[in-house]
Design an enzyme around this catalytic site. Structure first.
Site, PDB file in Angstrom:
ATOM      1  N   CYS A 115      42.403  37.870  19.644  1.00  0.00           N
ATOM      2  CA  CYS A 115      41.985  37.524  21.018  1.00  0.00           C
ATOM      3  C   CYS A 115      42.382  38.634  21.986  1.00  0.00           C
ATOM      4  O   CYS A 115      43.521  39.108  21.952  1.00  0.00           O
ATOM      5  CB  CYS A 115      42.659  36.205  21.405  1.00  0.00           C
ATOM      6  SG  CYS A 115      42.418  35.763  23.129  1.00  0.00           S
TER       7      CYS A 115
ATOM      8  N   CYS B 293      48.851  36.380  27.709  1.00  0.00           N
ATOM      9  CA  CYS B 293      48.622  34.938  27.709  1.00  0.00           C
ATOM     10  C   CYS B 293      49.739  34.227  26.937  1.00  0.00           C
ATOM     11  O   CYS B 293      50.011  34.554  25.790  1.00  0.00           O
ATOM     12  CB  CYS B 293      47.272  34.619  27.072  1.00  0.00           C
ATOM     13  SG  CYS B 293      46.968  32.847  26.944  1.00  0.00           S
TER      14      CYS B 293
ATOM     15  N   CYS C 250      38.867  30.946  24.698  1.00  0.00           N
ATOM     16  CA  CYS C 250      40.085  30.688  23.933  1.00  0.00           C
ATOM     17  C   CYS C 250      39.683  30.336  22.511  1.00  0.00           C
ATOM     18  O   CYS C 250      38.987  29.349  22.272  1.00  0.00           O
ATOM     19  CB  CYS C 250      40.892  29.552  24.562  1.00  0.00           C
ATOM     20  SG  CYS C 250      42.322  29.125  23.555  1.00  0.00           S
TER      21      CYS C 250
ATOM     22  N   CYS D  54      57.411  16.061  16.911  1.00  0.00           N
ATOM     23  CA  CYS D  54      56.948  17.380  17.341  1.00  0.00           C
ATOM     24  C   CYS D  54      58.154  18.273  17.636  1.00  0.00           C
ATOM     25  O   CYS D  54      57.995  19.349  18.199  1.00  0.00           O
ATOM     26  CB  CYS D  54      56.045  17.258  18.560  1.00  0.00           C
ATOM     27  SG  CYS D  54      56.825  16.412  19.934  1.00  0.00           S
TER      28      CYS D  54
END
Ligand SMILES: C[S@@+](CC[C@H](N)C(=O)[O-])C[C@H]1O[C@@H](n2cnc3c(N)ncnc32)[C@H](O)[C@@H]1O
Length: 535
Positions: A97, A103, A181, A451
Site C-alpha cells: 500500500c 498511516c 485501503c 482480543c
C-alpha cells in the site's frame, strides 16, 4: 490507575521482557546508535540490544541493521527512532500500500506474510508458555487476507475546500488521507472517495467542518454508515445526508454527536436499556485525559434497505455502529470453535451462557444449532436486535437476553451454576469479575474468546486456580498487518484438580459478595436450570 502504565505493563507481558530497573549506563536521548534487530515486539517494532539493554525501533524488522536515534531511556527498554536502514534483513518485503508508513492502520505490511503470521502466533505461544499454559494445544492461526475487513472507522477532517478521510498517523494527532485501503471489502473501499466528495464537494454536506469520524459496516443490504458530527445536522444537513445515502447506495445512514467524558459514578448500571440519546458506557473511542469516552446512541436519518447480516445462519439487523467481528472468516472460525467445544451440550439442548454477547454472534449460532442460550450484555440496542432476530427465526423459546453490566455486576457463582456451559467474549479489559464467579460456579465447560492475550491469561489463571484445564487455544487474525491478535480457548473443569485446589465445583457459595442486588425473578429454588435467565 494510570492507563499508560497499564499499557506499558501489558506490552512488557506480551514482549516477555521483565520490568527490572537497569542502570541506563549513561545513554541519553539524542544519542545515535546502530542496532542489529533480532526480534519483533508486541507493537510490531523491532527489538535489538544495545549494551545489554533491549532497544525498540519502530518499523525495523528482524535481521535489519538500522541506525537510530535514542528517544527515551525507560526502566526496561530503550526506544529509538529509525534513521536509516543500513542493511535489510531477510523478512523485509515491499509494502503493498502506498500509504504504509505514515498511516497508522498497518504496522507490518513490510514483512513477508509467512514471517508476519509466525510472529503473531508466536505472541500467543509465548504468553501462554510464560504463564504456565505450555500444555495447552495451540492450533495454527487463522490467517487474515486483504479485502476482508467488513467494518472500519475513518477519521474525517474537512474545510470548505479540502476533505480528509483516513486513519491516524501512528503516535500523532495527524490524520493520513487515504485513497484506498487494501484491508477493506470493496464496498467499504469504494466509499472512501464518495465520502470525501460528500464532505466538501459542491453538492455535499453544508457544514464540512462538523465531520469527526465515520463507522462503516458492509451488510447484505449495503453499507451501514454512522457519522460522528460536532453539531447536530440542521434541516439542510439532514437532507444532504439522505441524498448521500441515495447516491452512495447505502443501506442506512445515522449520525451521533462527538463523545464526551462523564464522571465515573454516572457510568454503566445493571440492567439499563439505553434508548434515544442516552449514552453508552460500553463503547470504546477517543478519550480526554484518563476519563472514559462514552458515545451516544446513533440517530438513524434514513434506512433505505434493511442492513441485514447473518449470524450463525440467522438474519439479524444490528443497531447502528453495533459490534461485529471484523471479518466473516474470523467470525466463522470463532463460532465453529465455540460450537465445537460445546458439541454434546448443544446436541442435548443444554443451557449455555453467552457473556458480552453483543447482538448474538455466538448466541444465535448456538441456539440455531439446538442449545438454549442466556445472552448477557450491557448494550440495550444490541440485545433488542438479538431478541428480534431470535423471534423472527422462531428461536425465542431458546434465547433469553439479560441486560447487564458484567464488569460491575456479574452473575453470582450460584446463579451461574444453572449453566451447562459458558462462553465469554469481553472487550480488551478482559472479564475478571465474571471469571471469578465462573471459577467458583463449577460450570463444566467454558469457551473464552479474547482480543487481548494479556487479559486472557490473567483470566485463564483464575480459572486454572479453581481446577479448570486450558485444553486448546486457536489464534485468529482478524486485523491483518496490525499488532492485534485474537484467540479462542477451551477450558474444561477437572473435578479431581478442582477438589485438590479446594474448588467449589457445583457447590457454589450461597452468599457471594459480587452478586448484584436482587431486583427481579423468582426464588432460586423455583428456577429450572433449562428455563430461565440469571438474576
Ligand atoms: C468483543 S465484543 C463481543 C460481542 C459478541 N460476543 C460478538 O462476537 O459479536 C464485546 C462486547 O462486550 C460488551 N460489553 C462491554 N462492556 C460491557 C460490560 N461492562 N458489561 C457487559 N457487556 C459489555 C460490548 O458492548 C460488546 O458487545
Amino acid at each position: 490507575m494510570d492507563d499508560d502504565r497499564d499499557d506499558d505493563r501489558e506490552d512488557a507481558e506480551l514482549d516477555g521482557i521483565p520490568g527490572d530497573e537497569d542502570d541506563a549506563g549513561g545513554l541519553r536521548p539524542g544519542t545515535q546508535i546502530e542496532v542489529r534487530i533480532t526480534d519483533l515486539g508486541s507493537h510490531g517494532d523491532g527489538i535489538g540490544s544495545y549494551e545489554g539493554r533491549p532497544v525498540f525501533v519502530s518499523h525495523a524488522l528482524p535481521g535489519d541493521l538500522v541506525a537510530a536515534t535514542v528517544e527515551t531511556v525507560e526502566r526496561d527498554r530503550i526506544r529509538a527512532r529509525w534513521l536509516e536502514l543500513v542493511e535489510p534483513g531477510p523478512v523485509r518485503v515491499e509494502p503493498a500500500c502506498p500509504h504504509f508508513g505514515p498511516c497508522g492502520g498497518c504496522a507490518l505490511q513490510h514483512m513477508a506474510l509467512h514471517d508476519y503470521r509466525g510472529w503473531k502466533r508466536g505472541l500467543v505461544a509465548g504468553i501462554l508458555a510464560r504463564n504456565g499454559f505450555e500444555d495447552a494445544k495451540l492450533a495454527p492461526m487463522l490467517p487474515a487476507e486483504p479485502r476482508e475487513r467488513r467494518r472500519t472507522s475513518w477519521k474525517l477532517r474537512a474545510t470548505a475546500r479540502k476533505a480528509v478521510v483516513g486513519y491516524m498517523e501512528a503516535g500523532s494527532r495527524h490524520v493520513v488521507d487515504v485513497e484506498h485501503c487494501l484491508l477493506l471489502v470493496p464496498e467499504l473501499d469504494r466509499l472512501i472517495p464518495q465520502l470525501r466528495a460528500f464532505m466538501s464537494g459542491p453538492d455535499g454536506y453544508p457544514h464540512p467542518t462538523h465531520f469527526r469520524d465515520a463507522h462503516a459496516e458492509a451488510t447484505e443490504g449495503g453499507v451501514d454508515l454512522v457519522l460522528t458530527l460536532s453539531q447536530a445536522p440542521d434541516a439542510e444537513g439532514l437532507q444532504a445526508l439522505a441524498r448521500f445515502a441515495e447516491t452512495a447506495g447505502l443501506a442506512r445512514i445515522s449520525w451521533r454527536p462527538e463523545p464526551d467524558p462523564v464522571p465515573e459514578p454516572q457510568r454503566g448500571g445493571r440492567g439499563r436499556h439505553q434508548k434515544g440519546r442516552q449514552r453508552s458506557p460500553a463503547r470504546g473511542g477517543p478519550r480526554a485525559g484518563n476519563a472514559p469516552a462514552i458515545l451516544a446512541e446513533p440517530e438513524v436519518v434514513v434506512r433505505r434497505q434493511a442492513p441485514v447480516v447473518h449470524r450463525g445462519g440467522v438474519a439479524l439487523e444490528p443497531p447502528p455502529a453495533g459490534f461485529a467481528q471484523a471479518t466473516a472468516s474470523g467470525e466463522e472460525a470463532l463460532v465453529s470453535f465455540v460450537a465445537g467445544v460445546f458439541g454434546h451440550v448443544i446436541e442435548e439442548g443444554g443451557t449455555i451462557g453467552d457473556f458480552f454477547a453483543g447482538s448474538g454472534t455466538f448466541a444465535l449460532a448456538l441456539a440455531h444449532r439446538g442449545a438454549r442460550v442466556i445472552a448477557a450484555e450491557v448494550e440495550g440496542p444490541a440485545l433488542d436486535a438479538l431478541s428480534r432476530a431470535a423471534a423472527a427465526a422462531g428461536l425465542s423459546d431458546r434465547v433469553t437476553v439479560e441486560p447487564r453490566d458484567l464488569m460491575r455486576w456479574p452473575p453470582s457463582a450460584r446463579d451461574l451454576a444453572i449453566l451447562d456451559a459458558a462462553v465469554f467474549d469481553p472487550p480488551r479489559a478482559g472479564a475478571r469479575a465474571l471469571t471469578e464467579q465462573l471459577a467458583a460456579s463449577g460450570v463444566p465447560l467454558i469457551a473464552a474468546v479474547s482480543c487481548n492475550p494479556v487479559t486472557f491469561v490473567r483470566d485463564a489463571k483464575i480459572l486454572a486456580a479453581a481446577g479448570y484445564r486450558l485444553v486448546r487455544v486457536m489464534p485468529v487474525d482478524q486485523f491483518l498487518w496490525s499488532r492485534h491478535v485474537e484467540l479462542a480457548a477451551e477450558f474444561r473443569l477437572d473435578p479431581a484438580l478442582a477438589a485438590a485446589r479446594g474448588g467449589t465445583g457445583r457447590q457454589a457459595p450461597r452468599d457471594d459478595p459480587h452478586a448484584p442486588p436482587r431486583g427481579r425473578g423468582a426464588a432460586k429454588t423455583d428456577r429450572g436450570p433449562k428455563q430461565r435467565g440469571m438474576r
